[in-house]
Design a protein around this motif. Sequence first.
Motif, PDB file in Angstrom:
ATOM      1  N   VAL A 336       7.195 -16.536 -11.880  1.00 16.70           N
ATOM      2  CA  VAL A 336       6.927 -15.747 -10.616  1.00 16.70           C
ATOM      3  C   VAL A 336       5.680 -15.234 -10.545  1.00 16.70           C
ATOM      4  CG1 VAL A 336       8.283 -13.941 -10.415  1.00 16.70           C
ATOM      5  CG2 VAL A 336       8.239 -15.379  -8.267  1.00 16.70           C
ATOM      6  N   HIS A 337       5.179 -15.061  -9.510  1.00 13.15           N
ATOM      7  CA  HIS A 337       3.912 -14.013  -9.263  1.00 13.15           C
ATOM      8  C   HIS A 337       4.161 -13.075  -8.054  1.00 13.15           C
ATOM      9  CE1 HIS A 337       2.121 -16.962 -11.799  1.00 13.15           C
ATOM     10  NE2 HIS A 337       1.118 -16.293 -12.026  1.00 13.15           N
ATOM     11  N   ALA A 338       3.715 -11.924  -8.322  1.00 13.48           N
ATOM     12  CA  ALA A 338       4.244 -10.531  -7.315  1.00 13.48           C
ATOM     13  C   ALA A 338       2.737 -10.077  -7.241  1.00 13.48           C
ATOM     14  CB  ALA A 338       5.118  -9.849  -7.531  1.00 13.48           C
ATOM     15  N   PRO A 339       2.510  -9.147  -5.859  1.00 17.32           N
ATOM     16  CA  PRO A 339       1.303  -8.472  -5.682  1.00 17.32           C
ATOM     17  C   PRO A 339       1.220  -7.440  -6.914  1.00 17.32           C
ATOM     18  CG  PRO A 339       2.714  -8.656  -3.608  1.00 17.32           C
ATOM     19  CD  PRO A 339       3.248  -9.124  -4.867  1.00 17.32           C
ATOM     20  N   GLY A 340      -0.076  -7.476  -7.508  1.00 15.53           N
ATOM     21  CA  GLY A 340      -0.189  -6.599  -8.541  1.00 15.53           C
ATOM     22  C   GLY A 340      -1.797  -6.137  -8.934  1.00 15.53           C
ATOM     23  N   GLU A 341      -2.273  -6.274  -7.669  1.00 12.63           N
ATOM     24  CA  GLU A 341      -3.781  -5.485  -7.661  1.00 12.63           C
ATOM     25  C   GLU A 341      -3.906  -4.800  -6.668  1.00 12.63           C
ATOM     26  OE1 GLU A 341      -7.819  -7.898  -8.322  1.00 12.63           O
ATOM     27  OE2 GLU A 341      -7.080  -8.235  -6.321  1.00 12.63           O
ATOM     28  N   ARG A 342      -4.499  -3.407  -6.847  1.00 13.08           N
ATOM     29  CA  ARG A 342      -4.326  -2.240  -6.003  1.00 13.08           C
ATOM     30  C   ARG A 342      -3.471  -2.098  -5.344  1.00 13.08           C
ATOM     31  NH1 ARG A 342      -9.962  -5.065  -5.201  1.00 13.08           N
ATOM     32  NH2 ARG A 342     -11.551  -3.901  -6.388  1.00 13.08           N
ATOM     33  N   LEU A 343      -2.428  -1.903  -6.202  1.00 12.19           N
ATOM     34  CA  LEU A 343      -1.115  -1.294  -5.295  1.00 12.19           C
ATOM     35  C   LEU A 343      -1.230   0.213  -5.311  1.00 12.19           C
ATOM     36  CD1 LEU A 343       1.647  -3.469  -7.332  1.00 12.19           C
ATOM     37  CD2 LEU A 343       0.438  -3.872  -5.007  1.00 12.19           C
ATOM     38  N   THR A 344      -0.610   0.783  -4.493  1.00 12.27           N
ATOM     39  CA  THR A 344      -0.443   2.227  -4.462  1.00 12.27           C
ATOM     40  C   THR A 344       0.750   3.087  -4.643  1.00 12.27           C
ATOM     41  OG1 THR A 344      -2.520   1.863  -2.636  1.00 12.27           O
ATOM     42  CG2 THR A 344      -1.350   4.039  -2.803  1.00 12.27           C
ATOM     43  N   SER A 345       0.776   3.990  -5.638  1.00 14.61           N
ATOM     44  CA  SER A 345       2.072   4.664  -5.926  1.00 14.61           C
ATOM     45  C   SER A 345       1.744   5.783  -6.600  1.00 14.61           C
ATOM     46  CB  SER A 345       2.737   3.711  -6.825  1.00 14.61           C
ATOM     47  OG  SER A 345       3.896   4.432  -7.295  1.00 14.61           O
ATOM     48  N   ALA A 346       2.637   6.593  -7.052  1.00 13.06           N
ATOM     49  CA  ALA A 346       2.475   7.913  -7.386  1.00 13.06           C
ATOM     50  C   ALA A 346       2.213   7.774  -8.934  1.00 13.06           C
ATOM     51  CB  ALA A 346       3.826   8.910  -7.482  1.00 13.06           C
ATOM     52  N   LEU A 347       0.802   8.405  -9.279  1.00 14.48           N
ATOM     53  CA  LEU A 347       0.465   8.535 -10.704  1.00 14.48           C
ATOM     54  C   LEU A 347       1.055   9.837 -11.335  1.00 14.48           C
ATOM     55  CD1 LEU A 347      -1.379   7.226 -13.137  1.00 14.48           C
ATOM     56  CD2 LEU A 347      -3.038   8.885 -12.198  1.00 14.48           C
ATOM     57  N   ALA A 453      -3.143 -24.232  -9.622  1.00 11.64           N
ATOM     58  CA  ALA A 453      -1.478 -24.623  -9.516  1.00 11.64           C
ATOM     59  C   ALA A 453      -0.863 -23.760  -8.529  1.00 11.64           C
ATOM     60  CB  ALA A 453      -0.687 -24.379 -10.743  1.00 11.64           C
ATOM     61  N   HIS A 454      -0.122 -24.327  -7.677  1.00 13.92           N
ATOM     62  CA  HIS A 454       0.688 -23.778  -6.739  1.00 13.92           C
ATOM     63  C   HIS A 454       1.967 -23.219  -7.042  1.00 13.92           C
ATOM     64  CE1 HIS A 454      -2.342 -24.624  -3.221  1.00 13.92           C
ATOM     65  NE2 HIS A 454      -2.419 -25.748  -3.784  1.00 13.92           N
ATOM     66  N   VAL A 455       2.243 -21.976  -7.172  1.00 12.85           N
ATOM     67  CA  VAL A 455       3.305 -21.300  -7.864  1.00 12.85           C
ATOM     68  C   VAL A 455       4.199 -20.634  -6.810  1.00 12.85           C
ATOM     69  CG1 VAL A 455       2.090 -21.371 -10.053  1.00 12.85           C
ATOM     70  CG2 VAL A 455       1.850 -19.306  -8.644  1.00 12.85           C
ATOM     71  N   PRO A 456       5.463 -20.076  -7.361  1.00 13.83           N
ATOM     72  CA  PRO A 456       6.257 -19.216  -6.595  1.00 13.83           C
ATOM     73  C   PRO A 456       5.673 -17.863  -6.491  1.00 13.83           C
ATOM     74  CG  PRO A 456       7.571 -20.523  -7.937  1.00 13.83           C
ATOM     75  CD  PRO A 456       6.290 -20.818  -8.384  1.00 13.83           C
ATOM     76  N   ALA A 457       5.812 -17.443  -5.246  1.00 16.61           N
ATOM     77  CA  ALA A 457       5.298 -15.946  -4.949  1.00 16.61           C
ATOM     78  C   ALA A 457       6.217 -15.039  -4.322  1.00 16.61           C
ATOM     79  CB  ALA A 457       4.000 -15.966  -4.132  1.00 16.61           C
ATOM     80  N   LEU A 458       6.329 -13.923  -4.884  1.00 16.73           N
ATOM     81  CA  LEU A 458       7.132 -12.966  -4.108  1.00 16.73           C
ATOM     82  C   LEU A 458       6.478 -11.904  -3.413  1.00 16.73           C
ATOM     83  CD1 LEU A 458       9.976 -12.583  -6.992  1.00 16.73           C
ATOM     84  CD2 LEU A 458       9.885 -13.973  -4.705  1.00 16.73           C
ATOM     85  N   ARG A 459       6.629 -11.724  -2.165  1.00 16.03           N
ATOM     86  CA  ARG A 459       5.677 -10.626  -1.556  1.00 16.03           C
ATOM     87  C   ARG A 459       6.829  -9.679  -0.617  1.00 16.03           C
ATOM     88  NH1 ARG A 459       3.273 -15.604  -0.379  1.00 16.03           N
ATOM     89  NH2 ARG A 459       0.920 -15.979  -1.656  1.00 16.03           N
ATOM     90  N   PRO A 460       6.821  -8.495  -1.134  1.00 13.31           N
ATOM     91  CA  PRO A 460       7.845  -7.716  -0.420  1.00 13.31           C
ATOM     92  C   PRO A 460       7.613  -7.519   0.894  1.00 13.31           C
ATOM     93  CG  PRO A 460       6.898  -6.743  -2.315  1.00 13.31           C
ATOM     94  CD  PRO A 460       6.277  -7.964  -2.313  1.00 13.31           C
ATOM     95  N   PRO A 461       8.535  -7.162   1.998  1.00 14.02           N
ATOM     96  CA  PRO A 461       8.153  -7.166   3.362  1.00 14.02           C
ATOM     97  C   PRO A 461       7.482  -6.134   3.748  1.00 14.02           C
ATOM     98  CG  PRO A 461      10.559  -7.651   2.962  1.00 14.02           C
ATOM     99  CD  PRO A 461      10.025  -7.603   1.569  1.00 14.02           C
TER     100      PRO A 461
END
Length: 475
Positions: A336-347, A453-461
């Motif tokens: 599966v693929h999920a968002p992984g570019e330019r995410l924002t969190s606490a460093l 390829a068209h692959v499964p994706a998980l995108r949090p609400p």
Amino acid sequence: MAPQRFHEQFDHIQRSLPDVPLTMGPDDSAGFLYEKGVVLVRDGEEAGFVEDTVRTHFTETQGLVPDHVRRIGPQAGRTGVTRIRVGDPAEGEDTVPHALRAVREAEDRQGRRLVGRNHVVHIAPVNACPGDEPVPAPRTEPANPAPAEGGYDPGTAVGVLVVDTGLVHDHRSYPLLAHTSGDTQLTETDDHGVLRQYVGHGTFIAGLLAAVAPNTDITVRGTLNDAGAVLESEFGALLFEAVDRDGWPDIISLSAGTPSADHDGLIGLDAFMRELREQRTLLVAAAGNNGCDTPFWPAAYAALPEYADCVLSVGALRADGESGACFTNHGPWVRVHAPGERLTSALTGFVTPVPYVYQHSTYDTCRFGADYPCTCQYPRHTGVLSEGRESTGAKPDQVMFEGLAQWSGTSFATPVAAGLVAARMTAYRERDPRAAGAALLADATERAEVRGAHVPALRPPTWRPVPAVIPAVPA
């Protein structure tokens, strides 16, 4: 384009392991790093057989009996593996490929791999070719993914173990991490007060997990504090140590691994993976950032039938969520693929602002051939490790972290996916993490385009797509 960032990273990792001579393979193609002159085998009869086979091969092909073919290091212990020296690293040529060829015929007869390289396992956005380095987020930019609804209930919280770098000392000043526990980073800054490379990696991951799944008990273990790199021969024991401290959790979020020329896993992880299979724990593992389809372990265990239910491999979507990030590994072994570019969190936390000096420079064009404004190119900066920097007089760029950060890599898609599994467990009162993971994938109707390829994706609400435009430089 030459894989300059791979070689920069190789030098950095070699400095972090000064007593271990490293080389790269296969054939200097910037695929993976491993210990020069040493192979890894299972202890017992197989180890003795490999020693004899290699010694005989060298005698017949080179006319001598090398006395350096011998077992080295401590006893195999719980992991059931040991190192065999098959050459003298000081002599120049690496003898590992010759030793591997010597054993292949015997492996074919036995139907089982007997020997492998002793790979360097490293943090996925810093696998020999990093996704990118962290960027200070604009002060007005909120976390992305934003915190999901729901509170924390210690009686029902899902247990998640993050095996990574340790937590920064002031992580609890970030509200989402108020009840996160574990190891603190041993050394955060250098003698000049500058943030060391990869510090905050585990904290960033924990922040993403807590945002996607607030009802989690997150424990961060600093297993990979030493520049995010460890030899495969030691990695299995470190994973055992991490789970033994607090018991097997519901979910392990692991953003580390290595490519390999072998297609049946890592000998150094055999024992750990077998024990994982007997537990109820779900291992969620990063697919790596080499931008290729070469299996990246341990994520690639997801493609082996005996591990399909207990390993979830995760690739990264680009910032707009429509397709794969330029750096993400891909192929049928990525579940599966999920968002992984330019995410924002606490460093870091928010107590003391801390400077950081970039180690790698951006490229003029995407090093993987992508045609969108990816993190290979933006935001522009010059790094300390870049070849030719001194001859041009270019100074490395320094930034200040005093809040949230943006970071990219399959390292960060992984906790997003792990958080979605945990959130499903809470929502459906599911106590089996593997069943929750399987149900999450079965219900995943969204798709993304990854290398045709068209692959499964998980995108949090609560995740917000970022348009594929050149980002502004943080204020």
